[in-house]
Design an enzyme around this catalytic site. Structure first.
Site, PDB file in Angstrom:
ATOM      1  N   ARG A 287     -17.844 -16.963 107.248  1.00  0.00           N
ATOM      2  CA  ARG A 287     -18.177 -18.258 107.847  1.00  0.00           C
ATOM      3  C   ARG A 287     -18.355 -18.178 109.364  1.00  0.00           C
ATOM      4  NH1 ARG A 287     -16.881 -23.071 104.850  1.00  0.00           N
ATOM      5  NH2 ARG A 287     -18.244 -22.661 103.083  1.00  0.00           N
TER       6      ARG A 287
ATOM      7  N   GLU B   2     -12.867 -21.900 109.673  1.00  0.00           N
ATOM      8  CA  GLU B   2     -12.869 -20.516 110.140  1.00  0.00           C
ATOM      9  C   GLU B   2     -13.649 -20.361 111.443  1.00  0.00           C
ATOM     10  OE1 GLU B   2     -13.439 -21.450 107.015  1.00  0.00           O
ATOM     11  OE2 GLU B   2     -11.852 -20.503 105.843  1.00  0.00           O
TER      12      GLU B   2
ATOM     13  N   LYS C 283      -1.312 -33.957  93.598  1.00  0.00           N
ATOM     14  CA  LYS C 283      -1.481 -32.566  93.173  1.00  0.00           C
ATOM     15  C   LYS C 283      -0.365 -32.204  92.201  1.00  0.00           C
ATOM     16  CE  LYS C 283      -3.463 -28.761  95.598  1.00  0.00           C
ATOM     17  NZ  LYS C 283      -3.962 -28.127  96.801  1.00  0.00           N
TER      18      LYS C 283
HETATM   19  C1  LIG Z   1     -14.196 -21.414 103.521  1.00  0.00           C
HETATM   20  C2  LIG Z   1     -12.924 -21.408 102.712  1.00  0.00           C
HETATM   21  N1  LIG Z   1     -11.745 -21.207 103.325  1.00  0.00           N
HETATM   22  C3  LIG Z   1     -10.600 -21.204 102.612  1.00  0.00           C
HETATM   23  C4  LIG Z   1     -10.632 -21.401 101.258  1.00  0.00           C
HETATM   24  C5  LIG Z   1      -9.344 -21.306 100.443  1.00  0.00           C
HETATM   25  N2  LIG Z   1      -9.037 -22.593  99.802  1.00  0.00           N
HETATM   26  C6  LIG Z   1      -9.290 -22.801  98.508  1.00  0.00           C
HETATM   27  S1  LIG Z   1      -8.873 -24.332  98.014  1.00  0.00           S
HETATM   28  C7  LIG Z   1      -8.285 -24.719  99.531  1.00  0.00           C
HETATM   29  C8  LIG Z   1      -7.684 -26.064  99.784  1.00  0.00           C
HETATM   30  C9  LIG Z   1      -8.596 -27.149  99.380  1.00  0.00           C
HETATM   31  O1  LIG Z   1      -7.980 -28.375  99.621  1.00  0.00           O
HETATM   32  P1  LIG Z   1      -8.662 -29.678  99.065  1.00  0.00           P
HETATM   33  O2  LIG Z   1     -10.121 -29.641  99.313  1.00  0.00           O
HETATM   34  O3  LIG Z   1      -7.927 -30.839  99.609  1.00  0.00           O
HETATM   35  O4  LIG Z   1      -8.471 -29.573  97.493  1.00  0.00           O
HETATM   36  P2  LIG Z   1      -7.132 -29.700  96.633  1.00  0.00           P
HETATM   37  O5  LIG Z   1      -6.769 -28.298  96.245  1.00  0.00           O
HETATM   38  O6  LIG Z   1      -6.092 -30.367  97.459  1.00  0.00           O
HETATM   39  O7  LIG Z   1      -7.520 -30.487  95.449  1.00  0.00           O
HETATM   40  C10 LIG Z   1      -8.440 -23.651 100.414  1.00  0.00           C
HETATM   41  C11 LIG Z   1      -8.012 -23.656 101.818  1.00  0.00           C
HETATM   42  C12 LIG Z   1     -11.885 -21.586 100.655  1.00  0.00           C
HETATM   43  N3  LIG Z   1     -12.015 -21.746  99.343  1.00  0.00           N
HETATM   44  N4  LIG Z   1     -13.003 -21.603 101.398  1.00  0.00           N
END
Ligand SMILES: Cc1ncc(C[n+]2csc(CCOP(=O)(O)OP(=O)(O)O)c2C)c(N)n1
Length: 625
Positions: free
Chosen positions: A395, A367, A282
């Site tokens: 959710r 969630e 990242k």
């Molecule tokens: C249902 C839901 N909960 C929380 C989020 C907030 N959120 C956006 S990106 C993220 C992390 C995603 O991590 P990952 O899939 O590993 O992607 P990365 O950013 O590491 O590339 C979160 C928790 C969301 N988008 N959707």
């Protein structure tokens, strides 16, 4: 100097670029992303991490014929740049500009709209099944992060993917991070798969396996468990996925475009579901984001040279007041437990996590589980506080109902980002919570007019023996002083802020604008009492009905969709009390797909600022008098 990017307006153009020039292209794309996100804000670290992966995908696959589905979609910037939106990229997240997530209306290359996590695999499987039923031939690739894979729905999809064995590719973008460091047993398993492994170069795979036999053959009997690990990793990597019926390939160096291209080509030739475990970093290529990916996950504008944020926050945010208040309350009450679904920073819980590590739970992007888990804690006498954004709590609708409300369990829900939300577009608006919470049995719903009242409401919520939601907006508070020792608010008690003949009932963030509007209308002969309702449920019926006589007017104002919201609650009360002579108007938001923009702009357009309220109320009075 001419740039490679100048030659690329579509994935077809990309394929004309010699493969050896692709790393230089990645460099240019990174620079463009940095340039725009430092000015407009956005999801920086995730996007910097998938530049090579995205270039390789578009080099091998044929979008839009082949479908690429981005989980969450926050990492789609390179995809947008390579699919004809390079010129408009500087408008990212601006009103009328490019949205920061995939959007089918924006481009035929955006196969599926996302914004909430863990949905890509189910959607991809649906598209795969439809492809086969329609005898079409195209590839389907779902890109999901290790964070996205903590969401239960992703596993529901894997369960069916392994069962149906449709031809499709899952690219697992593994970077050990959700927004914060990823959590859970699965995350450990993925790390275990990567640990100590040489990254896979697909052609060398068979060779390396064969070569490793004499080396590991003899010590095998002696080293027991350690050896078992080596064997599992070497011969059966990704066993969990393989056993589900999904071919596992990896781990692959996710910044080596040539390795990725090879692996993607091989996966394309495989007739069944494949999961490719790509290891990425990242914030790759920008030191401040690489060393602090959580800060640069979703960032406000910043100085590109130093990584310093440009905003000069003077007032505390609602999230920080929530977090600090919870810490103070937790110092006095050891039963308080804080729960987040992968958003410890966003919800203001970092301080709590540091001070009470044993009372803090980040459950991953889960969630439903968060709410269900809280039900178990509450049932056993603890006081769980679940901090979730309004949009993401959608959710857990059934858990709110089945696991918390029906059993009347005292779980506190802190709904951050309730109301109109800037920058992220339709998927992140927090406009439905009043509607989806109101009909839950036993549920208490509060909304503070400012950050000081938020303190009082949190204290109150923790003392009520019922499920209680406190909804508050994104961003800075009003700037009022904070009480050292906040007092609880008696259940269901509203606050009369201004006397008058007719009545305005305002919810939370709309209280001060309503007050301003009422004061301005006073000069036009419209006399309005203004009540800060504080409680959307239970309603302060007495305070409302006091005004419900003699053909009076009642106006409700809420920052949410009016259908099923606060206005509906008051209307239902008036109907139940047979006050049919009351002139009634519910001001709030219509059900629509909200365009991109700052919350102030959106609210102004929809008449929810003080000017808009003055105009709407004045018009209403003209119509009825
Ligand atoms: C249902 C839901 N909960 C929380 C989020 C907030 N959120 C956006 S990106 C993220 C992390 C995603 O991590 P990952 O899939 O590993 O992607 P990365 O950013 O590491 O590339 C979160 C928790 C969301 N988008 N959707």
């Amino acid at each position: 100097m001419a740039k490679i990017l100048d030659e690329i307006d579509s994935p077809r153009d990309l394929k004309k670029i010699p493969q050896e020039k692709l790393p230089a292209l990645a460099h240019e794309v990174r620079s463009l992303i940095l340039d725009v996100v430092s000015k407009n804000g956005g999801h920086l670290a995730s996007n910097l991490g998938v530049v090579e992966l995205t270039i390789a995908l578009h080099y091998v696959f044929d979008s839009p014929k082949d479908k690429i589905i981005w989980d969450v979609g926050h990492q789609c910037y390179t995809h947008k740049i390579l699919t004809g939106r390079k010129g408009r990229f500087p408008t990212l997240r601006q009103h009328g500009g490019l949205i920061g997530f995939p959007d089918r209306e924006e481009s035929e290359h955006d196969a599926y709209n996302t914004g909430h996590a863990s949905t890509a695999l189910s959607a991809a499987l649906g598209i795969a099944v439809a492809r086969d039923k329609r005898n079409e031939a195209h590839e389907i690739v779902a890109v999901v992060g290790d964070g996205g894979l903590t969401g239960g729905v992703a596993w529901e999809a894997l369960n069916q993917i392994g069962h149906l064995r449709e031809k499709m590719i899952v690219v697992l973008n593994y970077n050990e991070m959700s927004i914060s460091p990823n959590v859970g047993a699965l995350s450990k398993y993925l790390t275990y798969l990567v640990s100590g492994q040489h990254y896979l170069r697909i052609k060398d795979h068979a060779k390396s396996i064969l070569k490793s036999i004499p080396a590991v053959g003899k010590p095998m009997i002696k080293v027991g468990r350690a050896f078992e690990d080596v064997v599992k990793k070497t011969f059966f990597p990704g066993l969990v996925f393989e056993e589900l019926g999904i071919r596992y390939v990896g781990p692959v160096q996710g910044h080596s475009i040539s390795s990725l291209i090879e692996v993607f080509k091989d996966a394309k030739a495989y007739d069944g579901p494949v999961l490719i475990h790509c290891v990425t970093q990242k914030g790759r290529g920008y030191e401040p984001a690489r060393t602090n990916p959580a800060k640069f996950h979703g960032t406000a504008p910043f100085n590109r040279a130093t990584g310093e944020l440009l905003s000069n926050a003077t007032k505390p945010t609602y999230s920080s007041v929530f977090g600090e208040t919870l810490v103070k309350l937790a110092r006095k009450d050891e039963k308080i437990i804080a729960i987040t679904a992968a958003m410890p920073e966003g919800t203001g819980l970092m301080h709590f996590a540091r001070e009470f590590p044993d009372r803090f739970y980040d459950v991953g992007i889960a969630e439903q589980h968060a709410v269900n888990f809280a039900a178990g804690l509450a049932l056993s006498g603890l006081k769980p506080v679940v901090a979730i954004y309004s949009t993401f709590l959608q959710r857990a609708y059934d858990q709110l109902y089945h696991d918390v409300s029906l059993m009347d369990l005292p779980v506190v829900f802190a709904l951050d980002r309730a109301g109109v939300v800037s920058d992220d577009g339709p998927t992140h608006q927090g406009l439905n919570d009043l509607g989806y919470l109101r009909h839950m049995p036993h549920m208490i719903i509060m909304a503070p007019k400012d950050e000081n009242e938020l303190q009082r409401m949190l204290l109150s919520a923790i003392s009520y023996p019922h499920p209680t939601a406190v909804r508050f907006p994104k961003g800075k508070g009003v700037g009022v002083p904070l009480d050292e020792n906040p007092r609880a608010i008696p259940l269901g008690q509203s606050e009369l802020l201004k006397e008058g003949k007719d009545l305005v009932l305002a919810v939370g963030s709309m209280v001060y604008p309503a007050l301003e509007a009422a004061e301005r209308l006073e000069g036009e002969g419209i006399s309005l009492a203004v009540v800060n309702v504080r409680f959307v449920k239970p309603l302060d019926e007495e305070a409302i009905l006091r005004f419900a006589h003699n053909g009076n007017t009642i106006i409700t104002i809420e920052e949410g969709v009016t259908a099923g919201g606060f206005g509906s609650a008051v209307r239902e009360l008036l109907d139940r009390e047979e006050r049919f002579d009351i002139r009634f108007k519910a001001i709030g938001l219509p059900q629509e797909v909200y365009p991109l923009g700052k919350s102030d702009q959106i609210k102004r357009r929809l008449g929810l600022d003080a000017d808009g309220l003055v105009a709407q109320i004045r018009d209403f009075f003209k119509q009825i008098h």
